[in-house]
Structure formats: structure tokens, C-alpha cells
Design a protein around this motif. Sequence first.
Motif, mmCIF file in Angstrom:
data_model
loop_
_atom_site.group_PDB
_atom_site.id
_atom_site.type_symbol
_atom_site.label_atom_id
_atom_site.label_comp_id
_atom_site.label_asym_id
_atom_site.label_seq_id
_atom_site.Cartn_x
_atom_site.Cartn_y
_atom_site.Cartn_z
ATOM 1 N N LYS A 1 0.880 -1.193 0.007
ATOM 2 C CA LYS A 1 -0.142 0.085 -0.026
ATOM 3 C C LYS A 1 0.804 1.161 0.035
ATOM 4 C CE LYS A 1 -4.063 -1.964 2.225
ATOM 5 N NZ LYS A 1 -4.871 -1.946 3.576
ATOM 6 N N LEU A 2 0.567 2.553 -0.511
ATOM 7 C CA LEU A 2 1.168 3.649 -0.781
ATOM 8 C C LEU A 2 0.287 4.584 -0.298
ATOM 9 C CD1 LEU A 2 3.651 5.086 -1.716
ATOM 10 C CD2 LEU A 2 2.718 5.260 -3.798
ATOM 11 N N ASN A 3 0.556 5.282 0.880
ATOM 12 C CA ASN A 3 -0.214 6.385 1.459
ATOM 13 C C ASN A 3 -1.666 5.764 1.764
ATOM 14 O OD1 ASN A 3 1.929 7.994 1.313
ATOM 15 N ND2 ASN A 3 1.388 8.462 -0.751
ATOM 16 N N GLY A 4 -1.762 4.488 2.157
ATOM 17 C CA GLY A 4 -2.998 3.806 2.558
ATOM 18 C C GLY A 4 -3.945 3.311 1.387
ATOM 19 N N ARG A 5 -3.398 3.127 0.273
ATOM 20 C CA ARG A 5 -4.165 2.820 -0.998
ATOM 21 C C ARG A 5 -3.208 1.664 -1.620
ATOM 22 N NH1 ARG A 5 -6.804 7.894 -4.318
ATOM 23 N NH2 ARG A 5 -7.904 8.651 -2.585
ATOM 24 N N GLY B 1 -1.626 -0.373 -7.891
ATOM 25 C CA GLY B 1 -2.100 -1.118 -8.971
ATOM 26 C C GLY B 1 -1.097 -2.110 -9.760
ATOM 27 N N ASP B 2 -1.346 -2.874 -10.611
ATOM 28 C CA ASP B 2 -0.490 -3.670 -11.209
ATOM 29 C C ASP B 2 0.726 -3.132 -11.896
ATOM 30 O OD1 ASP B 2 -2.112 -5.721 -10.625
ATOM 31 O OD2 ASP B 2 -3.303 -5.796 -12.633
ATOM 32 N N THR B 3 0.819 -1.959 -12.396
ATOM 33 C CA THR B 3 1.690 -1.238 -12.897
ATOM 34 C C THR B 3 2.735 -0.647 -11.866
ATOM 35 O OG1 THR B 3 0.288 0.885 -12.949
ATOM 36 C CG2 THR B 3 0.562 -0.765 -15.012
ATOM 37 N N GLY B 4 2.193 -0.719 -10.699
ATOM 38 C CA GLY B 4 3.384 -0.046 -9.651
ATOM 39 C C GLY B 4 2.781 1.616 -9.404
ATOM 40 N N ALA B 5 3.506 2.202 -8.774
ATOM 41 C CA ALA B 5 3.588 3.732 -8.474
ATOM 42 C C ALA B 5 4.690 4.359 -8.298
ATOM 43 C CB ALA B 5 2.556 3.733 -7.291
ATOM 44 N N ILE C 1 4.232 6.916 2.603
ATOM 45 C CA ILE C 1 4.074 5.864 3.535
ATOM 46 C C ILE C 1 3.788 4.683 2.658
ATOM 47 C CG2 ILE C 1 3.242 5.129 5.633
ATOM 48 C CD1 ILE C 1 4.547 7.504 6.091
ATOM 49 N N ILE C 2 4.754 3.635 3.322
ATOM 50 C CA ILE C 2 4.439 2.321 2.260
ATOM 51 C C ILE C 2 4.254 1.423 3.303
ATOM 52 C CG2 ILE C 2 5.765 0.468 1.274
ATOM 53 C CD1 ILE C 2 7.762 2.620 0.279
ATOM 54 N N GLU C 3 3.437 0.410 3.146
ATOM 55 C CA GLU C 3 2.971 -0.599 3.961
ATOM 56 C C GLU C 3 3.036 -1.856 3.074
ATOM 57 O OE1 GLU C 3 -0.732 -0.130 6.217
ATOM 58 O OE2 GLU C 3 -0.829 1.805 5.429
ATOM 59 N N VAL C 4 4.018 -2.695 3.627
ATOM 60 C CA VAL C 4 4.276 -3.750 2.922
ATOM 61 C C VAL C 4 4.728 -5.134 3.846
ATOM 62 C CG1 VAL C 4 6.929 -3.324 2.730
ATOM 63 C CG2 VAL C 4 5.783 -4.965 1.252
ATOM 64 N N ALA C 5 4.072 -6.284 3.752
ATOM 65 C CA ALA C 5 4.343 -7.317 4.881
ATOM 66 C C ALA C 5 4.060 -6.864 6.099
ATOM 67 C CB ALA C 5 5.572 -8.016 4.448
ATOM 68 N N GLY C 6 3.079 -6.047 6.441
ATOM 69 C CA GLY C 6 2.741 -5.671 7.894
ATOM 70 C C GLY C 6 3.747 -4.440 8.481
ATOM 71 N N THR C 7 4.825 -4.217 7.526
ATOM 72 C CA THR C 7 5.673 -3.218 8.088
ATOM 73 C C THR C 7 5.378 -1.863 7.152
ATOM 74 O OG1 THR C 7 7.446 -4.738 8.376
ATOM 75 C CG2 THR C 7 7.983 -2.693 8.251
#
Length: 219
Positions: A188-192, A195-199, A206-212
Motif C-alpha cells: 500500500k502507498l499512503n493507505g491505498r 495497481g498492477d503497474t506499480g506507483a 508511506i509504504i505498507e508492505v508485509a505488515g511493516t
Amino acid sequence: MAKLIIKYNDDVVDHVELRQGDMKVGRKPGCDIFLDNLAVSGEHANIFTIGEDSFIQDMNSTNGTFINNKRVTKHHLRNGDTITIGKHALVYLNEYARAAEAAPEGGDYAKTVVITPPPGPSTAATARSAATERQAALFVLNGVNSGKRIELTKTVTNLGKTGRHAGTITQTEGGYKLAGAGDAEKPKLNGRTIGDTGAKLRNGDIIEVAGTRLQFYLK
């Protein structure tokens, strides 16, 4: 905006607003936060602020840096923390952080972020432009690694738990791009959810990945 209330022997002697980036603390003339006391090293500590988050790191000082009476080498500052350097007490205040801490936070966060850059192609250097030569890093915002700074020096940086990549950050000619990895849940990027193409990443994201939770820094 975050600030420090500086006390000496319990008397308030100054107020300092923390600006974005690095601010050196010490007895050496020219330090951003000057503490005139023999117990303070020339360059005693460094405070780094990105967005609404601030981190402090001891600069191998003689007498140490303490947060709430506990000696630290680095620390992600929380609203109300008291930094003790020699006979000075620096109280960290962040109204934004206090409001965020009052909000409910769900789920347990992962304890590790694995950075495993694969060998890049011989032409990787050609993919870097003047924009991507800027200093980029990630700051861990939660878990046991909270406050850790991860420099993004490779073309591709893998994110996730040990043995399970959940996302990548790639240097491109246009900057830095966040993307998912394999069948793992997309970051997630800033809470969202991206998409498949990335951002494309921007300073302070703020990045959320694997719970971190991580914060992206680009200078």
C-alpha cells in the motif's frame, strides 16, 4: 510541526522547531542545536526529520544519549519523549503524532524488513539519471527495527520477510517506483493498494508492505 523544548537544570532555556532533514546537536560551534556544556560532545547526536517523523542517532558521543532515562544509539522519537544529553533535557513535542497515536491501529506488524538487492545487469548504471542520483532511503516506522534507516543504493531493492518478497523498489530514469512481487499481497502507498503497474514514489510517501510501515525519503 515537531519541536524541542530545551531545559537546563529543569529551567526552559530555548524552543527549537525541527526542520526537514538533518540537524546536528552538540557543543561544537555551527551545530544546529547548540548545547554549551562540557558533558556534551562536539557533535553529540543527529536528529533527522522526514514528514511528521523524527529520529535521533547518537554520534559516538563520550557520555551517551538517553531517551526517557534509557541509553540509545538510535531512536524513533515519540511525542513526549525526553532526550537527555549531559545536563540538558530536550522534550520532543509533535501534535500530529499525538493525534495519530490516539487513533486505533490494527494488526501485528512484521519484525523484519529484508533488503536483498539482486545482482544488476551491467547496464544498470545507464538507467540512472540525475534525478535518481539523489539520496534515497527508507525509514522503518514500527516494530523492533523502528527508526532504522535503509539507504537505497541498488537498482532494485526487495522488501518483505525472510524468504518471501512482497514488493520491490526500483530505480528508473524517472525516479523510484514501488511494485508488488509475485502472488504476495500488493503493498500500500499512503493507505491505498498500488495497481498492477506499480506507483512512482515521492518524498515522504508511506509504504505498507508485509505488515511493516516505511517512509520514503528522497533528498
